[in-house]
Design an enzyme around this catalytic site. Structure first.
Site, short mmCIF file in Angstrom:
data_model
loop_
_atom_site.label_atom_id
_atom_site.label_comp_id
_atom_site.label_asym_id
_atom_site.label_seq_id
_atom_site.Cartn_x
_atom_site.Cartn_y
_atom_site.Cartn_z
N ASP A 214 0.86 -1.18 0.00
CA ASP A 214 0.00 0.00 0.00
C ASP A 214 0.90 1.23 0.00
O ASP A 214 2.02 1.17 -0.49
CB ASP A 214 -0.96 -0.03 1.19
N HIS A 237 2.17 2.09 -3.17
CA HIS A 237 1.22 3.01 -3.78
C HIS A 237 1.66 4.46 -3.67
O HIS A 237 0.87 5.37 -3.81
CB HIS A 237 -0.17 2.84 -3.15
#
Length: 388
Positions: A214, A237
């Site tokens: 993430d 991310h």
């Protein structure tokens, strides 16, 4: 005072100093920890913390010795402590239990209301969250290391791997410095943010390598004066301000400075995300000296972050004074810059200076831009159509 008397006095003081220093170190093994990787050492860690936190003097050290693996369940290390500085020296490995024995908690290791805290390690210090036992489960996953309601904190020189959810969460805290950390989890591990910050002020994340499933770093609601400097991010991310305004909430972030970051094979790079229908503001955010290598979406503003469980409301979190300076590198896809702003006029004073993002496969790149207001200067490629 004679020479012999002075010598004896100095020797006595030195001897006392050694005793004081030794008394200020609280080794978890002295409190019953086995360190064999299978025995539950939670109580020993708590007992050692109680002793260290209650010790008077300038500092006290809780020592987790090297070459041992300590199985520790969910534990809250609470303050305030008696000394001005409490040091947690992680030289060995601290390992989480499997998911089920601590599924009722929302954290693994928490430091709560500790002022003057250092958690540090070295080449051998490791937190192993054993996230693989959680990632396939539909139950709620939990943060590994939480710093809550703390001040004057340094986390440095240790590794964290495979957290159930966030690796490190800083919440409701101030004057926190995270530096020289190595944080890792597989690219497909869900919600394993490297560092998450919310409702905190004066937080710095520097000189660290983060690769997760993430955000490498997520900067959440209520955060002010956050600096991210010298980070290698990938996989993951990217570095995200937000998400803000879920379910119409009024939230804010401001004075965020992200610089000297390398994004390598990440899904996103420099990203700001707000929930559709949210309220509040995100302002005074800068991204400076950023390098992208084969990044899917290098530069993103997304005001339409949605969840199928939410009913969108009118309005949007107001974005203003967002600055991008000296961004360069390559993107995996054709669209290098995405400014997707609401029609409510909530994206203003967007400044882009010196950007060169080309396609990793050799083709041209483009920018997608709607409802953003601002300007460009210097060489900017791809051209951003809605900015002056």
């Amino acid at each position: 005072m004679g020479i012999r008397t002075a010598t004896l006095l100095l020797a006595g003081l030195a001897w006392c100093g050694v005793l004081v220093a030794a008394a200020g170190v609280f080794n978890v093994k002295d409190y019953g920890a086995r360190g064999d990787g299978t025995t539950d050492d939670t109580k020993a860690f708590m007992d050692a913390w109680t002793a260290a936190c209650g010790a008077r003097g300038w500092s006290a050290t809780l020592l987790v010795p090297a070459a041992k693996s300590f199985l520790v369940g969910p534990t809250r290390f609470s303050g305030p402590c008696a000394s001005s500085r409490i040091i947690v020296q992680v030289m060995g490995t601290i390992t989480a239990p499997p998911a089920r024995p601590w599924s009722e908690k929302n954290y693994w290791l928490m430091f709560y209301q500790v002022h003057g805290l250092t958690v540090t390690g070295g080449s051998t210090g490791l937190l192993d969250g054993r996230g693989g036992t959680w990632w396939g489960d539909k139950c709620k996953r939990h943060a590994a290391l939480v710093v809550m309601n703390c001040a004057d904190v340094e986390l440095s020189q240790f590794s964290s791997k495979n957290s159930p959810q966030m690796h490190i969460a800083v919440s409701q805290s101030s004057k926190v410095h995270l530096t020289q950390l190595t944080i890792t989890a597989p690219w497909n591990s869900p919600n394993t943010d490297g560092v998450h910050i919310d409702r905190s002020q004066d937080v710095r994340v520097t000189r660290s390598t983060i690769g997760t499933g993430d955000d490498c770093i997520s900067i959440g609601p209520g955060s002010q004066f956050v600096t991210v400097d010298g980070i290698v991010c990938g996989p993951g991310h990217g570095v995200s301000a937000g998400s803000l305004g879920r379910k119409g909430a009024t939230e804010s972030v401001e004075y965020i400075d992200v610089k000297n970051v390398q994004f390598i094979n990440t899904a996103n790079g420099a990203r700001i995300k707000t929930w559709q229908g949210g309220k509040g503001y995100a302002r005074s955010i800068s991204f400076t000296d950023i390098n992208f290598t084969n990044v899917d979406h290098p530069v993103v503003i997304n005001q339409f972050y949605v969840d199928r469980r939410d009913v969108p409301n009118m309005g949007a979190v107001a974005l203003s004074n967002i600055t991008y300076t000296n961004l360069k590198g390559t993107t995996r896809y054709k669209t290098a810059v995405e400014f997707d702003c609401s029609e409510s006029g909530s994206c203003t004073n967007i400044h882009v200076n010196s950007v060169a993002i080309t396609a990793a496969y050799g083709g041209e790149t483009v920018a997608r831009c709607q409802n953003a207001q601002g300007d460009t200067s210097g060489y900017v490629y791809p051209k951003i159509p809605c900015l002056r």
